[in-house]
Design an enzyme around this catalytic site. Structure first.
Site, mmCIF file in Angstrom:
data_model
loop_
_atom_site.group_PDB
_atom_site.id
_atom_site.type_symbol
_atom_site.label_atom_id
_atom_site.label_comp_id
_atom_site.label_asym_id
_atom_site.label_seq_id
_atom_site.Cartn_x
_atom_site.Cartn_y
_atom_site.Cartn_z
ATOM 1 N N ASP A 8 0.958 -1.357 0.182
ATOM 2 C CA ASP A 8 0.038 -0.063 -0.031
ATOM 3 C C ASP A 8 0.891 1.069 0.042
ATOM 4 O O ASP A 8 2.170 1.207 -0.055
ATOM 5 C CB ASP A 8 -1.042 -0.025 1.289
ATOM 6 C CG ASP A 8 -0.284 0.178 2.409
ATOM 7 O OD1 ASP A 8 0.719 0.305 2.516
ATOM 8 O OD2 ASP A 8 -1.172 0.258 3.495
ATOM 9 N N HIS A 9 0.353 2.566 0.292
ATOM 10 C CA HIS A 9 1.131 3.757 0.096
ATOM 11 C C HIS A 9 2.043 3.804 1.175
ATOM 12 O O HIS A 9 3.112 4.514 0.885
ATOM 13 C CB HIS A 9 -0.034 4.828 0.189
ATOM 14 C CG HIS A 9 -0.641 4.699 1.603
ATOM 15 N ND1 HIS A 9 -1.946 3.994 1.657
ATOM 16 C CD2 HIS A 9 -0.541 5.256 2.734
ATOM 17 C CE1 HIS A 9 -2.277 3.954 2.913
ATOM 18 N NE2 HIS A 9 -1.692 4.846 3.767
ATOM 19 N N CYS A 65 2.792 -3.361 4.011
ATOM 20 C CA CYS A 65 2.213 -2.155 4.332
ATOM 21 C C CYS A 65 2.775 -1.532 5.429
ATOM 22 O O CYS A 65 4.070 -1.721 5.663
ATOM 23 C CB CYS A 65 0.526 -2.694 4.695
ATOM 24 S SG CYS A 65 0.309 -3.540 6.169
ATOM 25 N N GLY A 66 2.051 -0.932 6.393
ATOM 26 C CA GLY A 66 2.729 0.065 7.192
ATOM 27 C C GLY A 66 3.323 -0.896 8.447
ATOM 28 O O GLY A 66 4.485 -0.793 8.733
ATOM 29 N N THR A 67 2.697 -1.619 8.958
ATOM 30 C CA THR A 67 2.922 -2.474 10.054
ATOM 31 C C THR A 67 3.152 -4.057 9.496
ATOM 32 O O THR A 67 3.322 -5.099 10.475
ATOM 33 C CB THR A 67 1.813 -2.466 11.053
ATOM 34 O OG1 THR A 67 0.449 -3.115 10.512
ATOM 35 C CG2 THR A 67 1.739 -1.223 11.818
ATOM 36 N N GLY A 68 2.461 -4.171 8.322
ATOM 37 C CA GLY A 68 2.258 -5.848 7.820
ATOM 38 C C GLY A 68 1.004 -6.416 8.330
ATOM 39 O O GLY A 68 0.763 -7.554 8.086
ATOM 40 N N GLY A 70 -2.487 -5.585 8.439
ATOM 41 C CA GLY A 70 -3.613 -5.518 7.701
ATOM 42 C C GLY A 70 -3.369 -6.405 6.598
ATOM 43 O O GLY A 70 -4.335 -7.153 6.129
ATOM 44 N N MET A 71 -2.210 -6.293 5.761
ATOM 45 C CA MET A 71 -1.904 -7.256 5.015
ATOM 46 C C MET A 71 -1.983 -8.818 5.261
ATOM 47 O O MET A 71 -2.578 -9.475 4.491
ATOM 48 C CB MET A 71 -0.345 -7.142 4.188
ATOM 49 C CG MET A 71 -0.499 -5.685 3.288
ATOM 50 S SD MET A 71 -1.288 -6.040 2.068
ATOM 51 C CE MET A 71 -0.572 -4.598 0.931
ATOM 52 N N HIS A 98 7.963 -24.834 9.263
ATOM 53 C CA HIS A 98 6.982 -25.403 10.053
ATOM 54 C C HIS A 98 5.566 -25.296 9.700
ATOM 55 O O HIS A 98 4.506 -26.257 9.544
ATOM 56 C CB HIS A 98 6.773 -25.018 11.524
ATOM 57 C CG HIS A 98 8.281 -25.797 12.268
ATOM 58 N ND1 HIS A 98 8.246 -25.604 13.531
ATOM 59 C CD2 HIS A 98 9.228 -26.338 11.781
ATOM 60 C CE1 HIS A 98 9.394 -26.109 14.199
ATOM 61 N NE2 HIS A 98 10.001 -26.529 12.959
ATOM 62 N N HIS A 133 4.470 -31.931 10.681
ATOM 63 C CA HIS A 133 4.097 -30.657 10.441
ATOM 64 C C HIS A 133 2.867 -30.688 9.613
ATOM 65 O O HIS A 133 2.097 -29.877 9.608
ATOM 66 C CB HIS A 133 4.982 -29.594 9.995
ATOM 67 C CG HIS A 133 5.952 -29.385 10.913
ATOM 68 N ND1 HIS A 133 5.988 -28.610 12.061
ATOM 69 C CD2 HIS A 133 7.319 -29.843 11.078
ATOM 70 C CE1 HIS A 133 7.014 -28.951 12.980
ATOM 71 N NE2 HIS A 133 7.962 -29.387 11.845
HETATM 72 C C1 RB5 Z 1 -1.938 2.653 6.691
HETATM 73 O O1 RB5 Z 1 -1.945 3.679 7.056
HETATM 74 C C2 RB5 Z 1 -1.747 1.587 7.454
HETATM 75 O O2 RB5 Z 1 -2.849 1.412 8.179
HETATM 76 C C3 RB5 Z 1 -1.379 0.544 6.585
HETATM 77 O O3 RB5 Z 1 -0.331 0.436 5.806
HETATM 78 C C4 RB5 Z 1 -1.298 -0.840 7.532
HETATM 79 O O4 RB5 Z 1 -0.332 -0.649 8.596
HETATM 80 C C5 RB5 Z 1 -2.303 -1.684 8.152
HETATM 81 O O5 RB5 Z 1 -2.281 -2.528 8.516
#
Ligand code: RB5
Length: 150
Positions: A8-9, A65-68, A70-71, A98, A133
């Site tokens: 994402d962005h 993504c920002g934190t990974g 959401g993805m 595993h 596994h």
């Molecule tokens: C975008 O601001 C952020 O929410 C997204 O990149 C991600 O971290 C979501 O889990």
């Protein structure tokens, strides 16, 4: 090996860095991610990569993504997808050995480029160990299908 990558962005710069790094190593990379920093919705991009894996047009996926988070949440709702959110190589190694993870998720606001490169190296070279596994992965499939017994 053919790899689908998307972002994402929040992760355009890290996606570009990893894409170039892996292409230099000889991997074929298919970019499904956004190429700008204009705000987008990460589930759209997770879905594109998971669809490519389900259709077997690629071998593995990388989602950033920002934190990974959401993805990885979105990807793990997809049939046949085992997405592993990794912030260090140890987890990436065992996600493959595993859990036979087929998607690697990373957080661009969590780790730097050097750590991301090492995580990718491990994820893309380690093999599933099989053995005891395997039945556990079958249980995950049954949970996914709604056939897992109580
Ligand atoms: C975008 O601001 C952020 O929410 C997204 O990149 C991600 O971290 C979501 O889990």
């Amino acid at each position: 090996m053919k790899i689908a990558i998307a972002n994402d962005h929040a992760a355009t710069a890290l996606k570009n860095h990893i894409k170039n790094y892996l292409e230099e190593k000889g991997y074929e990379i298919v970019n499904f991610g956004t190429d700008t920093e204009e705000s987008v919705d990460y589930p759209i991009y997770a879905h594109k990569v998971c669809r490519a894996i389900q259709e077997k047009t690629v071998d593995k996926g990388i989602l950033i993504c920002g934190t990974g988070l959401g993805m990885s949440m979105a990807a793990n709702k997809e049939k046949g997808i085992r997405a592993a959110l990794c912030a260090e190589p140890f987890s990436a190694k065992f996600a493959r050995q595993h859990n036979d993870a087929n998607v690697l998720c990373m957080g661009a606001r969590v780790i730097g480029t050097g750590m991301a490169r090492e995580i990718c190296d491990v994820f893309l070279t380690e093999e599933f160990a099989g053995g005891h596994h395997s039945p556990r992965l079958q249980m995950i499939r049954e949970i996914e299908d709604g056939t897992f017994g109580d």
